[in-house]
Write a protein that holds these residues in place. Structure first.
Motif, PDB file in Angstrom:
ATOM      1  N   ILE A 170       0.854  -1.169   0.000  1.00  0.00           N
ATOM      2  CA  ILE A 170       0.000   0.000   0.000  1.00  0.00           C
ATOM      3  C   ILE A 170       0.900   1.231   0.000  1.00  0.00           C
ATOM      4  O   ILE A 170       1.781   1.383   0.839  1.00  0.00           O
ATOM      5  CB  ILE A 170      -0.923   0.005   1.234  1.00  0.00           C
ATOM      6  CG1 ILE A 170      -1.817  -1.230   1.192  1.00  0.00           C
ATOM      7  CG2 ILE A 170      -1.757   1.273   1.285  1.00  0.00           C
ATOM      8  CD1 ILE A 170      -2.680  -1.346  -0.040  1.00  0.00           C
TER       9      ILE A 170
ATOM     10  N   HIS B 274      -9.970   2.655 -10.985  1.00  0.00           N
ATOM     11  CA  HIS B 274      -9.334   2.576  -9.669  1.00  0.00           C
ATOM     12  C   HIS B 274      -8.266   1.501  -9.572  1.00  0.00           C
ATOM     13  O   HIS B 274      -7.447   1.517  -8.650  1.00  0.00           O
ATOM     14  CB  HIS B 274     -10.391   2.358  -8.572  1.00  0.00           C
ATOM     15  CG  HIS B 274     -11.031   1.010  -8.594  1.00  0.00           C
ATOM     16  ND1 HIS B 274     -11.887   0.593  -9.590  1.00  0.00           N
ATOM     17  CD2 HIS B 274     -10.957  -0.031  -7.719  1.00  0.00           C
ATOM     18  CE1 HIS B 274     -12.302  -0.638  -9.335  1.00  0.00           C
ATOM     19  NE2 HIS B 274     -11.748  -1.048  -8.211  1.00  0.00           N
TER      20      HIS B 274
ATOM     21  N   VAL C 167      -8.577  -2.043  -4.421  1.00  0.00           N
ATOM     22  CA  VAL C 167      -8.131  -1.100  -3.404  1.00  0.00           C
ATOM     23  C   VAL C 167      -9.220  -0.135  -2.946  1.00  0.00           C
ATOM     24  O   VAL C 167      -9.010   0.667  -2.043  1.00  0.00           O
ATOM     25  CB  VAL C 167      -6.922  -0.277  -3.918  1.00  0.00           C
ATOM     26  CG1 VAL C 167      -5.715  -1.169  -4.148  1.00  0.00           C
ATOM     27  CG2 VAL C 167      -7.289   0.497  -5.190  1.00  0.00           C
TER      28      VAL C 167
ATOM     29  N   TYR D 176      -5.948   3.355   0.377  1.00  0.00           N
ATOM     30  CA  TYR D 176      -6.101   2.104  -0.341  1.00  0.00           C
ATOM     31  C   TYR D 176      -6.481   0.969   0.615  1.00  0.00           C
ATOM     32  O   TYR D 176      -5.827   0.767   1.622  1.00  0.00           O
ATOM     33  CB  TYR D 176      -4.791   1.729  -1.077  1.00  0.00           C
ATOM     34  CG  TYR D 176      -4.388   2.763  -2.092  1.00  0.00           C
ATOM     35  CD1 TYR D 176      -3.660   3.898  -1.715  1.00  0.00           C
ATOM     36  CD2 TYR D 176      -4.742   2.629  -3.418  1.00  0.00           C
ATOM     37  CE1 TYR D 176      -3.301   4.867  -2.635  1.00  0.00           C
ATOM     38  CE2 TYR D 176      -4.382   3.579  -4.360  1.00  0.00           C
ATOM     39  CZ  TYR D 176      -3.660   4.693  -3.959  1.00  0.00           C
ATOM     40  OH  TYR D 176      -3.303   5.656  -4.874  1.00  0.00           O
TER      41      TYR D 176
END
Length: 461
Positions: free
Chosen positions: A3, A123, A232, A458
């Motif tokens: 992340i 996304h 995410v 995320y």
């Protein structure tokens, strides 16, 4: 999955001066591509071999892109969260390994992959591209290449650092129109550009929707992995109204009409006069919610003069049922309201105007009409190299084999173009607040609440 934190974003955007120096690309001042071209990119594939291509998102647009690339590639692996949507490619290439989770595919097949085509909802573009690039793979990412401005800046820095071949899927950039518009404007035929008006019939999907009811639940189709589709983004219950297409009108997955079309419709003028720099962005809209993009919107960009823009430019975007009217435009361009096209890109200069009624910049003519009749018989000479077959997908494949850098690469062009469109998204998401954008720092002056949309959080999935 790694992340990426906001700190990492800020560090990445500071990577100026490091890594790749592209040198002349297809917009070098030559009519034909330099025969002595030497690619600056890394991990190139020998021209006598096919590029081993992995596809993330085989249905819809990904299937279209893959089909166009098919003659120049060897398909190495497929990943799709919906095996029903991907079934045509599974049947066509039954021996190609298939996956639901692109992360597993990239890890297991990394030694068999040269390049990755990413054609998922907005996304997922960024996390998939970052993982592929960190593994040394060239990437072709559908438009808009990122979901946020922070992601666009990160990918630009990563492309510069790694030296990989990159391309955004605004395929109209490979057509002649971008180059012709630049040549026309530089010839002085309309003088200095002062106004831009771009309008579209989008959205052609629902927008202005209420926030989802958390109590409302639908059965997830057996062919779809809903958790992987969400990726995410924050978690929502499955709803058939979201997939496979209408997610475009929902903020967590899409970027609305402006995000969908800016990479196409802004591209010719962005290329012709270079709209990078500090800019003020304001907007009007109706029907936006925390979950959904607005029913209609108008976005205004105001940018100052520069070396490529002798005059300040006011740039207007219209979507939904909103479009320019006669009262919004200079006199003499259109006789009546009905003469204004349903969609269009209008570039107004100090000596005239250019109208284009194709989303990809292929139907340009001068206004008023009498000026066009004279100009069309004596157009300026070609100055910028054309893509030989006007094919952005094969432009990317050839670049992976040492050919010229794609025109819509991340470093020189497409991430800055993406940012320009996403500035409009940012104003809309902030409730039509006016943005004073600091291009160098990548922040909204005096508007710290914008950061949550520039650099998002995320979900681990």
């Amino acid at each position: 999955m790694n992340i990426i934190s906001r700190r990492n974003f800020l560090q990445a955007t500071a990577l100026t001066g490091a890594g790749l120096a592209l040198g002349p690309s297809l917009f070098g001042k030559e009519e034909v591509v330099d025969k002595n071209w030497k690619s600056p990119h890394t991990n190139l594939v020998s021209p006598d071999k096919k590029v081993r291509l992995a596809v993330i998102g085989c249905g819809g647009q990904g299937g279209v892109d893959a089909n166009i690339m098919a003659g120049g590639v060897q398909f190495a692996a497929f990943a799709d969260v919906d095996y029903d949507r991907a079934s045509a490619w599974f049947l066509r290439e039954p021996n190609v390994p298939r996956y639901r989770d692109y992360r597993k595919m990239l890890e297991e097949q990394k030694d068999n992959i040269d390049a990755v085509l990413i054609a998922t909802p907005d996304h997922t573009h960024f996390p998939a591209a970052v993982m592929a690039m960190n593994l040394g793979k060239h990437v072709y990412v559908e438009k808009p290449a990122t979901h946020t401005i922070g992601e666009a800046r990160y990918l630009k820095a990563l492309a510069k650092k790694t030296g990989l071949v990159t391309q955004m899927g605004n395929h109209g950039h490979a057509y002649d129109g971008c180059r012709e518009l630049k040549e026309w404007i530089e010839s002085g035929v309309i003088g200095d550009v002062t106004e831009v008006h771009i309008w579209t019939n989008r959205p052609v999907w629902p927008q202005g929707l209420p926030n989802p009811d958390p109590e409302k639940k639908f059965e997830v189709p057996s062919t779809l992995d809903w958790n992987l589709w969400l990726g995410v983004s924050k978690y929502y219950n499955y709803n058939p109204d979201y997939v496979p297409f209408d997610w475009r009108g929902m903020w967590d997955w899409g970027t609305g009409a402006i995000g969908d079309m800016a990479c196409h419709m802004f591209d010719p003028i962005f290329t012709a006069i270079d709209l990078r720099g500090d800019v003020k962005v304001s907007s009007e809209s109706e029907g936006a919610t925390e979950f959904s993009c607005p029913k209609w919107a108008k976005v205004k960009y105001e940018i100052g003069a520069s070396k490529t823009r002798p005059k300040p430019v006011v740039f207007n975007w219209y979507e939904g049922q909103c479009r320019p009217h006669l009262k919004d435009l200079p006199d003499g361009l259109f006789k009546e309201e009905k003469d204004i096209p349903r969609t269009g890109m209008l570039y107004v200069g100090t000596k005239g105007a250019i109208i284009d009624t194709d989303d990809y910049g292929t139907r340009m003519r001068l206004l008023p009409a009498e000026k066009w009749e004279v100009f069309r018989k004596n157009r300026p000479p070609k100055k910028y190299a054309r893509v030989p077959d006007r094919n952005a997908r094969m432009e990317f494949i050839r670049a992976c084999q040492g050919g010229p850098t794609p025109g819509s690469n991340f470093v020189e062009h497409s991430m800055d173009l993406t940012e320009w469109g996403l500035l409009g998204v940012l104003s809309l998401r902030l409730g039509n607040k006016t943005i004073d954008w600091d291009y160098k720092k990548g922040v909204c002056r005096g508007l710290p609440e914008a950061n949550k949309f520039i650099h998002k959080e995320y979900r681990v999935f």
